[in-house]
Design a protein around this motif. Structure first.
Motif, PDB file in Angstrom:
ATOM      1  N   PRO A   1     104.113 -53.772 -50.677  1.00  0.00           N
ATOM      2  CA  PRO A   1     102.817 -53.728 -51.373  1.00  0.00           C
ATOM      3  C   PRO A   1     102.030 -55.003 -51.114  1.00  0.00           C
ATOM      4  O   PRO A   1     102.584 -56.099 -51.055  1.00  0.00           O
ATOM      5  CB  PRO A   1     103.215 -53.584 -52.849  1.00  0.00           C
ATOM      6  N   GLU A   2     100.714 -54.849 -50.948  1.00  0.00           N
ATOM      7  CA  GLU A   2      99.842 -55.987 -50.662  1.00  0.00           C
ATOM      8  C   GLU A   2      98.642 -55.958 -51.597  1.00  0.00           C
ATOM      9  O   GLU A   2      98.413 -54.976 -52.308  1.00  0.00           O
ATOM     10  CB  GLU A   2      99.363 -55.950 -49.204  1.00  0.00           C
ATOM     11  N   PHE A   3      97.885 -57.034 -51.549  1.00  0.00           N
ATOM     12  CA  PHE A   3      96.671 -57.111 -52.353  1.00  0.00           C
ATOM     13  C   PHE A   3      95.568 -57.717 -51.497  1.00  0.00           C
ATOM     14  O   PHE A   3      95.718 -58.803 -50.930  1.00  0.00           O
ATOM     15  CB  PHE A   3      96.879 -57.958 -53.609  1.00  0.00           C
ATOM     16  N   ASP A   4      94.462 -56.980 -51.372  1.00  0.00           N
ATOM     17  CA  ASP A   4      93.293 -57.453 -50.628  1.00  0.00           C
ATOM     18  C   ASP A   4      92.398 -58.230 -51.586  1.00  0.00           C
ATOM     19  O   ASP A   4      91.704 -57.655 -52.434  1.00  0.00           O
ATOM     20  CB  ASP A   4      92.541 -56.260 -50.030  1.00  0.00           C
ATOM     21  N   TYR A   5      92.414 -59.560 -51.451  1.00  0.00           N
ATOM     22  CA  TYR A   5      91.665 -60.397 -52.382  1.00  0.00           C
ATOM     23  C   TYR A   5      90.163 -60.295 -52.146  1.00  0.00           C
ATOM     24  O   TYR A   5      89.378 -60.501 -53.080  1.00  0.00           O
ATOM     25  CB  TYR A   5      92.121 -61.857 -52.256  1.00  0.00           C
ATOM     26  N   LEU A   6      89.732 -59.997 -50.932  1.00  0.00           N
ATOM     27  CA  LEU A   6      88.303 -59.889 -50.666  1.00  0.00           C
ATOM     28  C   LEU A   6      87.695 -58.672 -51.344  1.00  0.00           C
ATOM     29  O   LEU A   6      86.552 -58.712 -51.807  1.00  0.00           O
ATOM     30  CB  LEU A   6      88.061 -59.825 -49.153  1.00  0.00           C
ATOM     31  N   LYS A   7      88.462 -57.595 -51.399  1.00  0.00           N
ATOM     32  CA  LYS A   7      87.964 -56.356 -52.013  1.00  0.00           C
ATOM     33  C   LYS A   7      88.588 -56.082 -53.375  1.00  0.00           C
ATOM     34  O   LYS A   7      88.281 -55.056 -53.991  1.00  0.00           O
ATOM     35  CB  LYS A   7      88.240 -55.172 -51.085  1.00  0.00           C
ATOM     36  N   SER A   8      89.446 -56.989 -53.825  1.00  0.00           N
ATOM     37  CA  SER A   8      90.158 -56.796 -55.105  1.00  0.00           C
ATOM     38  C   SER A   8      90.819 -55.413 -55.137  1.00  0.00           C
ATOM     39  O   SER A   8      90.646 -54.635 -56.079  1.00  0.00           O
ATOM     40  CB  SER A   8      89.205 -56.966 -56.296  1.00  0.00           C
ATOM     41  N   LEU A   9      91.589 -55.141 -54.083  1.00  0.00           N
ATOM     42  CA  LEU A   9      92.159 -53.814 -53.903  1.00  0.00           C
ATOM     43  C   LEU A   9      93.658 -53.918 -53.654  1.00  0.00           C
ATOM     44  O   LEU A   9      94.104 -54.709 -52.809  1.00  0.00           O
ATOM     45  CB  LEU A   9      91.487 -53.110 -52.715  1.00  0.00           C
ATOM     46  N   GLU A  10      94.422 -53.159 -54.401  1.00  0.00           N
ATOM     47  CA  GLU A  10      95.859 -53.082 -54.170  1.00  0.00           C
ATOM     48  C   GLU A  10      96.149 -52.101 -53.041  1.00  0.00           C
ATOM     49  O   GLU A  10      95.599 -51.001 -53.000  1.00  0.00           O
ATOM     50  CB  GLU A  10      96.587 -52.640 -55.448  1.00  0.00           C
ATOM     51  N   ILE A  11      97.009 -52.486 -52.125  1.00  0.00           N
ATOM     52  CA  ILE A  11      97.396 -51.648 -50.995  1.00  0.00           C
ATOM     53  C   ILE A  11      98.836 -51.206 -51.202  1.00  0.00           C
ATOM     54  O   ILE A  11      99.750 -52.045 -51.237  1.00  0.00           O
ATOM     55  CB  ILE A  11      97.246 -52.404 -49.661  1.00  0.00           C
ATOM     56  N   GLU A  12      99.034 -49.922 -51.354  1.00  0.00           N
ATOM     57  CA  GLU A  12     100.368 -49.394 -51.615  1.00  0.00           C
ATOM     58  C   GLU A  12     101.247 -49.503 -50.381  1.00  0.00           C
ATOM     59  O   GLU A  12     100.766 -49.536 -49.249  1.00  0.00           O
ATOM     60  CB  GLU A  12     100.291 -47.926 -52.051  1.00  0.00           C
ATOM     61  N   GLU A  13     102.555 -49.513 -50.616  1.00  0.00           N
ATOM     62  CA  GLU A  13     103.511 -49.549 -49.526  1.00  0.00           C
ATOM     63  C   GLU A  13     103.859 -48.156 -49.003  1.00  0.00           C
ATOM     64  O   GLU A  13     104.608 -48.024 -48.027  1.00  0.00           O
ATOM     65  CB  GLU A  13     104.797 -50.246 -49.980  1.00  0.00           C
ATOM     66  N   LYS A  14     103.329 -47.118 -49.597  1.00  0.00           N
ATOM     67  CA  LYS A  14     103.627 -45.738 -49.223  1.00  0.00           C
ATOM     68  C   LYS A  14     103.399 -45.484 -47.730  1.00  0.00           C
ATOM     69  O   LYS A  14     102.375 -45.851 -47.176  1.00  0.00           O
ATOM     70  CB  LYS A  14     102.742 -44.786 -50.038  1.00  0.00           C
ATOM     71  N   ILE A  15     104.373 -44.828 -47.087  1.00  0.00           N
ATOM     72  CA  ILE A  15     104.264 -44.464 -45.682  1.00  0.00           C
ATOM     73  C   ILE A  15     103.462 -43.171 -45.585  1.00  0.00           C
ATOM     74  O   ILE A  15     103.899 -42.118 -46.029  1.00  0.00           O
ATOM     75  CB  ILE A  15     105.658 -44.270 -45.045  1.00  0.00           C
ATOM     76  N   ASN A  16     102.273 -43.255 -44.982  1.00  0.00           N
ATOM     77  CA  ASN A  16     101.416 -42.078 -44.855  1.00  0.00           C
ATOM     78  C   ASN A  16     101.816 -41.196 -43.679  1.00  0.00           C
ATOM     79  O   ASN A  16     101.816 -39.968 -43.792  1.00  0.00           O
ATOM     80  CB  ASN A  16      99.955 -42.501 -44.705  1.00  0.00           C
ATOM     81  N   LYS A  17     102.130 -41.816 -42.522  1.00  0.00           N
ATOM     82  CA  LYS A  17     102.470 -41.054 -41.330  1.00  0.00           C
ATOM     83  C   LYS A  17     103.503 -41.806 -40.507  1.00  0.00           C
ATOM     84  O   LYS A  17     103.555 -43.046 -40.511  1.00  0.00           O
ATOM     85  CB  LYS A  17     101.225 -40.798 -40.468  1.00  0.00           C
ATOM     86  N   LEU A  18     104.309 -41.032 -39.773  1.00  0.00           N
ATOM     87  CA  LEU A  18     105.250 -41.557 -38.783  1.00  0.00           C
ATOM     88  C   LEU A  18     105.031 -40.826 -37.470  1.00  0.00           C
ATOM     89  O   LEU A  18     104.798 -39.612 -37.466  1.00  0.00           O
ATOM     90  CB  LEU A  18     106.702 -41.353 -39.241  1.00  0.00           C
ATOM     91  N   LYS A  19     105.131 -41.537 -36.354  1.00  0.00           N
ATOM     92  CA  LYS A  19     105.045 -40.920 -35.039  1.00  0.00           C
ATOM     93  C   LYS A  19     106.031 -41.608 -34.094  1.00  0.00           C
ATOM     94  O   LYS A  19     106.034 -42.832 -33.965  1.00  0.00           O
ATOM     95  CB  LYS A  19     103.623 -41.037 -34.459  1.00  0.00           C
ATOM     96  N   TRP A  20     106.873 -40.792 -33.447  1.00  0.00           N
ATOM     97  CA  TRP A  20     107.815 -41.323 -32.468  1.00  0.00           C
ATOM     98  C   TRP A  20     107.087 -41.625 -31.159  1.00  0.00           C
ATOM     99  O   TRP A  20     106.214 -40.874 -30.732  1.00  0.00           O
ATOM    100  CB  TRP A  20     108.927 -40.326 -32.211  1.00  0.00           C
ATOM    101  N   CYS A  21     107.475 -42.712 -30.518  1.00  0.00           N
ATOM    102  CA  CYS A  21     106.945 -43.073 -29.206  1.00  0.00           C
ATOM    103  C   CYS A  21     108.009 -42.855 -28.138  1.00  0.00           C
ATOM    104  O   CYS A  21     109.165 -42.536 -28.448  1.00  0.00           O
ATOM    105  CB  CYS A  21     106.479 -44.533 -29.200  1.00  0.00           C
TER     106      CYS A  21
END
Length: 503
Positions: free
Chosen positions: A98-118
């Motif tokens: 989990p992260e926090f964007d101080y410029l936008k005062s926005l919490e960024i979740e650690e949730k994995i939205n997508k995975l793609k194999w290379c």
């Protein structure tokens, strides 16, 4: 064979990973958020809302070679592996925090939205993962690790299969235990082998896997990332958020090229957002993306650097007559997929699963009704926000069979030529009993397992289809699934459980 003459497949329960008691409550961080097979089908990766990635691998011949089987047992193992592969836990690692964007005062979740194999190189596995803002390229490699275990007594030490010297080599001519260098082992209270306290350790080697982050592709999206797609050239990939699609080179993490930009100069004029994006599996210059208005656009990156106005639009003309507020919401396409040959596009909206021909953009060639029985309940679904649920879709390697999820942990499977009302319906549960003409199990009896690394396996049980309307259990829904690229095997996620079904 003509698709219209094909018979529906008979689906059976294969295995499920994870296990918990019915009284345990599912932690939100343990819920699976994406499932993805690699191109060979030997590996399947799962991402969850806690930012973790779990990788499973097939039980191949290398693993059975160390075990002793009769000829009949080996032949049976070959037969099973040819029909449907079995998987075992390989490794897991923390991909995002989990992260926090101080410029936008926005919490960024650690949730994995997508995975793609290379593309795999030199025996290593490469996989792309993303949360809402940051994409990472991971390298997963096998290595041998020395593992130590404690020994309770000298007898266990001497009898261990990992002991390099036999018991006879520890005895001198008088039969007294000794070391190879001639030093005697003390006895009594000063013995280095007390019978009660474990002191000695024996080391052996075992195969394990470790993951290392190779690239971080960050600071390129102002909105939440919803899609990743690898190009057939093996060098580039795209990432899509609500309003933009960026083109990346796998080897360059500090710059990307914006190929789609739907952001209006005045955000009050915004009419639609991007919901999914996918590269064509053969032509590396073609990209398809869907929108919240129910459109699918196909663009050619060779025509212009910014592909906003060079799109071919696929839209169902029959569905764009009289529209209301709710019908516009349910028309939003949540997922699109190409078959291997690239001749069709499979799309999923809230109500239907649709198959499109690349040469006919006026209407789909087949429509499979998923939630038609929920149409009278759209107002209630809107009030409890269920109408905004996003269900994925997948299709078989031959491009003739399609699958998607629904409420009450139901898996819906159709085949091309079978009509809009035909297909199989399976409840994702480790209870393999028939579910024909009955309501889904109460939540307390559902198989929803909190730890993916704990395995549970059953084989050979049939899952029959369900007729009639399905009762709605919006608290349990099957949203994420993937189809094995080479055989009739589907991996689907329900809560924090990973189920496999084969035909």
């Amino acid at each position: 064979m003509n698709p219209a003459t094909r018979q529906p497949l008979e689906w059976k329960f294969s295995q499920v990973f994870g296990e918990r008691s019915s009284d345990d409550e599912i932690q939100d961080a343990d819920r699976i958020s994406t499932v993805e097979f690699d191109k060979s089908g030997d590996y399947v990766a799962v991402g969850d809302r806690g930012g973790r990635i779990v990788i499973f691998e097939t039980k191949d011949g290398k693993n059975t070679a160390d075990q002793h089987y009769s000829r009949n047992q080996l032949e049976q193992l070959d037969y099973v592996s040819l029909n449907h592969p079995e998987y075992r836990y390989k490794t897991e690692f923390q991909s995002h925090e989990p992260e926090f964007d101080y410029l936008k005062s926005l919490e960024i979740e650690e949730k994995i939205n997508k995975l793609k194999w290379c593309t795999s190189l030199s025996g290593s596995l490469f996989i792309l993962s993303t949360n809402d803002k940051t994409i990472k390229l991971w390298k997963v490699k096998d290595r041998k690790v020395k593992k130590a275990r404690e020994i309770d007594s000298p007898h266990q030490l001497l009898s261990s299969e990992n002991t390099l010297l036999s018991e006879r080599s520890f005895m001198n001519e008088q039969g007294i235990p000794s070391f190879a260098n001639g030093n005697h082992v003390e006895s009594g209270a000063n013995s280095i082998f007390p019978s009660q306290e474990p002191r000695s350790k024996i080391a052996n080697y075992e195969d394990t896997a470790y993951a290392r982050c190779r690239r971080v592709y960050a600071h390129a999206h102002d909105f939440n990332i919803n899609s990743l797609s690898n190009n057939s050239d093996g060098e580039t990939f795209i990432s899509a958020d609500d309003l933009r699609i960026n083109l990346w080179n796998l080897e360059v993490s500090n710059q990307s090229f914006n190929i789609i930009d739907m952001k209006p100069s005045n955000m009050e004029e915004l009419t639609e957002v991007i919901t999914s994006a996918e590269f064509h599996p053969i032509h590396c210059n073609l990209v398809a993306y869907s929108s919240s208005r129910g459109f699918i656009r196909l663009v050619d990156m060779r025509q212009s650097a910014l592909c906003d106005y060079s799109a071919r639009i696929f839209q169902d003309e029959e569905c764009h007559g009289s529209r209301s507020f709710l019908t516009e919401i349910v028309a939003s396409i949540t997922d699109i997929k190409f078959p291997v040959d690239g001749r069709h596009i499979l799309s999923r909206d809230y109500m239907n699963l649709k198959l499109w021909d690349m040469h006919m953009d006026s209407s789909p060639v087949a429509t499979f009704k998923i939630h038609e029985h929920l149409r009278p309940k759209l107002c209630d679904l809107y009030n409890n926000d269920s109408i905004f649920d996003k269900f994925e879709c997948c299709l078989s390697g031959d491009g003739l069979h399609f699958a998607t999820g629904s409420y009450s942990n139901l898996l819906r499977i159709f085949f091309h030529g079978g009509g809009s009302d035909e297909g199989a319906t399976i409840e994702a549960s480790k209870d393999p009993n028939s579910i024909k003409n009955r309501k889904p199990l109460p939540r307390a009896r559902r198989s929803s397992l909190s730890n993916l690394t704990r395995g549970f396996y059953k084989q050979g049980h049939e899952s029959t289809s369900v007729d009639g309307e399905y009762s709605l259990n919006s608290s349990s829904k099957l949203q994420h699934l993937a189809w094995h690229p080479c055989t009739y095997l589907i991996a689907c996620a329900s809560g924090n459980s990973l189920f496999f079904y084969h035909a």
